[in-house]
Design a protein around this motif. Sequence first.
Motif, PDB file in Angstrom:
ATOM      1  N   PRO A  38     -12.067  11.666   3.143  1.00 28.75           N
ATOM      2  CA  PRO A  38     -10.939  11.039   3.834  1.00 28.75           C
ATOM      3  C   PRO A  38     -10.334   9.924   2.979  1.00 28.75           C
ATOM      4  N   ALA A  39      -9.044   9.768   3.123  1.00 29.11           N
ATOM      5  CA  ALA A  39      -8.360   8.722   2.369  1.00 29.11           C
ATOM      6  C   ALA A  39      -8.759   7.357   2.934  1.00 29.11           C
ATOM      7  N   ASP A  40      -9.055   6.425   2.070  1.00 34.44           N
ATOM      8  CA  ASP A  40      -9.445   5.086   2.480  1.00 34.44           C
ATOM      9  C   ASP A  40      -8.176   4.279   2.747  1.00 34.44           C
ATOM     10  N   THR A  45      -1.099   1.093  -0.908  1.00 34.70           N
ATOM     11  CA  THR A  45      -0.301   0.067  -1.565  1.00 34.70           C
ATOM     12  C   THR A  45       0.535  -0.649  -0.506  1.00 34.70           C
ATOM     13  N   ILE A  46       0.515  -1.974  -0.540  1.00 28.27           N
ATOM     14  CA  ILE A  46       1.318  -2.749   0.400  1.00 28.27           C
ATOM     15  C   ILE A  46       2.267  -3.645  -0.392  1.00 28.27           C
ATOM     16  N   GLU A  47       3.352  -4.009   0.246  1.00 27.69           N
ATOM     17  CA  GLU A  47       4.327  -4.884  -0.400  1.00 27.69           C
ATOM     18  C   GLU A  47       4.128  -6.304   0.103  1.00 27.69           C
ATOM     19  N   ILE A  48       4.018  -7.250  -0.812  1.00 30.13           N
ATOM     20  CA  ILE A  48       3.841  -8.655  -0.455  1.00 30.13           C
ATOM     21  C   ILE A  48       5.216  -9.303  -0.437  1.00 30.13           C
TER      22      ILE A  48
END
Length: 74
Positions: A38-40, A45-48
């Motif tokens: 499963p994908a963790d 990726t998140i945008e700050i």
Amino acid sequence: MTTRYERMKMQRRMQRRIRLVVEERRMSAARPDNHAEPADPGEATIEIPVAALLHPVPAPPAGRAIGRVTVRSA
């Protein structure tokens, strides 16, 4: 110049490597997708926001240490 024995030895080694690679590829291709790992969500990726970079939130004041133990030498 290599001897006949050394050439045969190198050829066997190369064949062994090829067999291992072929078997590894065959096993990875035969693995069904429903058993894939499963994908963790932590790897996403998140945008700050730029505002968070320009004006960081100060860290909370340090509290007292928890779990600190005094050890006396014997």
